[in-house]
Design an enzyme around this catalytic site. Sequence first.
Site, PDB file in Angstrom:
ATOM      1  CD  GLU A   1     -33.361  47.729  78.463  1.00 55.00           C
ATOM      2  OE1 GLU A   1     -33.299  48.960  78.628  1.00 55.00           O
ATOM      3  OE2 GLU A   1     -34.241  47.018  78.974  1.00 55.00           O
TER       4      GLU A   1
ATOM      5  CG  HIS B   1     -40.947  51.944  73.671  1.00 48.98           C
ATOM      6  ND1 HIS B   1     -40.975  50.834  72.868  1.00 48.98           N
ATOM      7  CD2 HIS B   1     -40.164  51.628  74.720  1.00 48.98           C
ATOM      8  CE1 HIS B   1     -40.234  49.883  73.415  1.00 48.98           C
ATOM      9  NE2 HIS B   1     -39.722  50.342  74.540  1.00 48.98           N
TER      10      HIS B   1
ATOM     11  NE  ARG C   1     -36.359  53.043  74.487  1.00 53.65           N
ATOM     12  CZ  ARG C   1     -36.772  53.017  75.724  1.00 53.65           C
ATOM     13  NH1 ARG C   1     -37.104  54.126  76.330  1.00 53.65           N
ATOM     14  NH2 ARG C   1     -36.864  51.870  76.362  1.00 53.65           N
TER      15      ARG C   1
ATOM     16  CG  HIS D   1     -41.861  55.046  76.413  1.00 56.13           C
ATOM     17  ND1 HIS D   1     -42.695  54.131  76.999  1.00 56.13           N
ATOM     18  CD2 HIS D   1     -40.608  54.771  76.862  1.00 56.13           C
ATOM     19  CE1 HIS D   1     -41.971  53.338  77.781  1.00 56.13           C
ATOM     20  NE2 HIS D   1     -40.705  53.717  77.728  1.00 56.13           N
TER      21      HIS D   1
ATOM     22  NE  ARG E   1     -36.244  56.790  78.759  1.00 57.39           N
ATOM     23  CZ  ARG E   1     -36.863  55.660  79.112  1.00 57.39           C
ATOM     24  NH1 ARG E   1     -36.806  55.219  80.342  1.00 57.39           N
ATOM     25  NH2 ARG E   1     -37.578  54.992  78.242  1.00 57.39           N
TER      26      ARG E   1
HETATM   27  C1  LIG Z   1     -44.718  51.154  79.823  1.00 56.00           C
HETATM   28  C2  LIG Z   1     -43.466  51.780  80.383  1.00 56.00           C
HETATM   29  C3  LIG Z   1     -42.332  51.014  80.567  1.00 56.00           C
HETATM   30  C4  LIG Z   1     -41.168  51.598  81.079  1.00 56.00           C
HETATM   31  N1  LIG Z   1     -40.066  50.817  81.284  1.00 56.00           N
HETATM   32  C5  LIG Z   1     -38.960  51.368  81.842  1.00 56.00           C
HETATM   33  C6  LIG Z   1     -37.828  50.571  82.154  1.00 56.00           C
HETATM   34  O1  LIG Z   1     -37.805  49.369  81.937  1.00 56.00           O
HETATM   35  N2  LIG Z   1     -36.734  51.182  82.706  1.00 56.00           N
HETATM   36  C7  LIG Z   1     -36.717  52.522  82.986  1.00 56.00           C
HETATM   37  O2  LIG Z   1     -35.707  53.024  83.498  1.00 56.00           O
HETATM   38  N3  LIG Z   1     -37.794  53.291  82.726  1.00 56.00           N
HETATM   39  C8  LIG Z   1     -38.911  52.740  82.179  1.00 56.00           C
HETATM   40  N4  LIG Z   1     -39.994  53.531  81.930  1.00 56.00           N
HETATM   41  C9  LIG Z   1     -39.989  54.924  82.424  1.00 56.00           C
HETATM   42  C10 LIG Z   1     -40.154  54.896  83.946  1.00 56.00           C
HETATM   43  O3  LIG Z   1     -41.113  53.927  84.292  1.00 56.00           O
HETATM   44  C11 LIG Z   1     -40.593  56.249  84.483  1.00 56.00           C
HETATM   45  O4  LIG Z   1     -39.761  57.263  83.985  1.00 56.00           O
HETATM   46  C12 LIG Z   1     -40.513  56.275  86.000  1.00 56.00           C
HETATM   47  O5  LIG Z   1     -41.232  55.193  86.544  1.00 56.00           O
HETATM   48  C13 LIG Z   1     -41.089  57.591  86.500  1.00 56.00           C
HETATM   49  O6  LIG Z   1     -41.218  57.507  87.896  1.00 56.00           O
HETATM   50  P1  LIG Z   1     -41.828  58.738  88.661  1.00 56.00           P
HETATM   51  O7  LIG Z   1     -41.900  58.343  90.094  1.00 56.00           O
HETATM   52  O8  LIG Z   1     -41.106  59.961  88.289  1.00 56.00           O
HETATM   53  O9  LIG Z   1     -43.310  58.908  88.059  1.00 56.00           O
HETATM   54  P2  LIG Z   1     -44.549  57.901  88.072  1.00 56.00           P
HETATM   55  O10 LIG Z   1     -44.160  56.517  88.352  1.00 56.00           O
HETATM   56  O11 LIG Z   1     -45.285  58.157  86.784  1.00 56.00           O
HETATM   57  O12 LIG Z   1     -45.422  58.393  89.296  1.00 56.00           O
HETATM   58  C14 LIG Z   1     -46.109  59.627  89.273  1.00 56.00           C
HETATM   59  C15 LIG Z   1     -47.111  59.644  90.409  1.00 56.00           C
HETATM   60  O13 LIG Z   1     -47.662  60.966  90.521  1.00 56.00           O
HETATM   61  C16 LIG Z   1     -49.075  60.880  90.656  1.00 56.00           C
HETATM   62  N5  LIG Z   1     -49.635  62.149  90.176  1.00 56.00           N
HETATM   63  C17 LIG Z   1     -49.589  62.687  88.927  1.00 56.00           C
HETATM   64  N6  LIG Z   1     -50.177  63.899  88.920  1.00 56.00           N
HETATM   65  C18 LIG Z   1     -50.602  64.137  90.197  1.00 56.00           C
HETATM   66  C19 LIG Z   1     -51.262  65.226  90.844  1.00 56.00           C
HETATM   67  N7  LIG Z   1     -51.608  66.347  90.183  1.00 56.00           N
HETATM   68  N8  LIG Z   1     -51.549  65.141  92.167  1.00 56.00           N
HETATM   69  C20 LIG Z   1     -51.209  64.020  92.874  1.00 56.00           C
HETATM   70  N9  LIG Z   1     -50.578  62.960  92.313  1.00 56.00           N
HETATM   71  C21 LIG Z   1     -50.272  63.030  90.999  1.00 56.00           C
HETATM   72  C22 LIG Z   1     -49.460  59.669  89.833  1.00 56.00           C
HETATM   73  O14 LIG Z   1     -50.723  59.198  90.206  1.00 56.00           O
HETATM   74  C23 LIG Z   1     -48.299  58.714  90.207  1.00 56.00           C
HETATM   75  O15 LIG Z   1     -48.546  58.085  91.431  1.00 56.00           O
HETATM   76  C24 LIG Z   1     -41.155  52.965  81.397  1.00 56.00           C
HETATM   77  C25 LIG Z   1     -42.300  53.745  81.199  1.00 56.00           C
HETATM   78  C26 LIG Z   1     -43.447  53.160  80.693  1.00 56.00           C
HETATM   79  C27 LIG Z   1     -44.664  54.017  80.488  1.00 56.00           C
END
Ligand SMILES: Cc1cc2nc3c(=O)[nH]c(=O)nc-3n(C[C@H](O)[C@H](O)[C@H](O)COP(=O)(O)OP(=O)(O)OC[C@H]3O[C@@H](n4cnc5c(N)ncnc54)[C@H](O)[C@@H]3O)c2cc1C
Length: 521
Positions: free
Chosen positions: A118, A233, A273, A331, A366
Amino acid sequence: MSAFSRLPEGAPVIVGAGLAGVATALAAAPRPVVLVSETDPLQGGASPLAQGGIAAATGPGDSVARHLADTLAVGDGLNDPATARRLLALGPLVIETLERWGVRFDRTPSGDFARAREAGHRLPRIHHVADHTGRALMEALTARLNEAAHVTLLTGVRALAVQVEEGCVAGVFLAGKGETPFFCPSSTVVLATGGAAGLYGARSAPASADGTALALAARAGARLRDPEFVQFHPTALDVPARPLPLLTEALRGAGAVLIDERGVAFTDPLAPRDALARAIARHRAEGHRVFLDARPVGSHLARDFPQFLRTLAVHGFDPGMPVAPVRPAAHYHMGGVLTDASGRTDIPGLFAVGEAAASGLHGANRLASNSLLEAAAMGLLAGAILRETEPAPLPASRLPPRPRRMPRLSREALGVLLDGVMGIWREGERLREALSHLAPLIAEDDQALAAFLMVAAALGRRESRGAQARRDHPEPVHPPRSSVFTLDQARAFADGDVTSLQQQNDDASPFVPSPMEMAHP
Ligand SMILES: Cc1cc2nc3c(=O)[nH]c(=O)nc-3n(C[C@H](O)[C@H](O)[C@H](O)COP(=O)(O)OP(=O)(O)OC[C@H]3O[C@@H](n4cnc5c(N)ncnc54)[C@H](O)[C@@H]3O)c2cc1C
């Protein structure tokens, strides 16, 4: 009986069931932990939306040093190199652990990983499951979670505030939808609530990425780092839906190009990006329409990018003619709560992991697919600490007063505000106006507070660097410095004390490195 009355007493509370929160919970075994989340692991958060994959230096000719060099090049001077090295070095272990937890990454006929390349990566190192890697990860981890007796999972529950007493975490306020807040005493709270890009109107990030961690950690007194840095993005499908469907970067890695309405390829599709998002935004501002032309991918398109073709069909485009209108969209949040590689903040007992954290891996921008790696690696490290640490005795406290949280600005209005002033180009005067507008709202409104912190840092950074482009300060300032500050300092800044947003060169981490070696969780 309320679900809260069945929680194991004093257990660490992990907030957020995306990849970071679930990895933390699984890695903490056998220590009992509580995992609360507003959404189901498969239905909310950014993790199930991830398409491209997860970066790790597992391939022939690749190394942690090369992965680090690519990460630092994109991070534009604001990475913490020691933390970045530590997290990237866990890449191969993360891939191995995820496979042990049931994920099946795509492989070549010879059995090696089928790694994609990528933008910004000089070698193919993106491990993927077709183009729905995030969903595949979360399906496997949810199955594992369902068998994990040490995890008490509560969904539909929102964390409202972290309670700090005598400088240490004392618990967290939780509430089901429409329910009275419940105080859950614990000396360990892990914020795994994702990023803040969901606060924007034009966004590919989910609505749950609403800056919760920034707001809760700031109110608890923790320091934040670089919250002005939001990645846009370049290629979201230009349709009215929210979040805007994303057309994965891997498509460009596989040969897709960017053209305008005349069919002119006007920019390098493999540029980083931020450069690409700016090129597309500029071309659109000049009156052109921009399209992602996936025809050059050829016969592999249907096999490798089924999700892309499904997205086209769902939004009324002909998958047989894979040329789609695109626009940049908010994004990913590089900034967040200041942590070390294991997610420790500067408040004992308070952790932030995944996109909620600013660990120093990403810096001002990033590198694609480093965020799933960060979420999983920080989860493994934080989980190992939870597993090994004796719970601190809780102060014999009176019940703390319930937090009063009340949105003062609708999400739509906040989205319009951020799109206008915190988008791809920023300008001091408009940032200053937005800060004054938000300041009176932050006492009770967590989302307004998160936006306030981001705007304050963008205004305080009088330069263009990484994902921040200031029209009034187009050049970078040397040496590069991170913005590290507390809520009180941001308030003082908004009140006119321009020195209060300390910008510090943060390569000397304020934390003692963890002595704990990664064991296999
Ligand atoms: C469309 C898209 C595509 C992507 N593709 C890639 C990729 O291919 N490769 C890559 O490395 N990264 C990618 N990313 C980024 C990556 O997906 C995220 O950075 C990563 O998944 C974040 O994981 P996380 O567990 O930190 O947060 P999240 O997966 O966002 O989880 C957060 C959780 O916290 C919960 N939450 C939020 N606030 C509260 C609250 N106050 N109380 C209780 N629960 C709460 C939410 O409901 C959720 O369950 C992408 C992002 C997007 C949006």
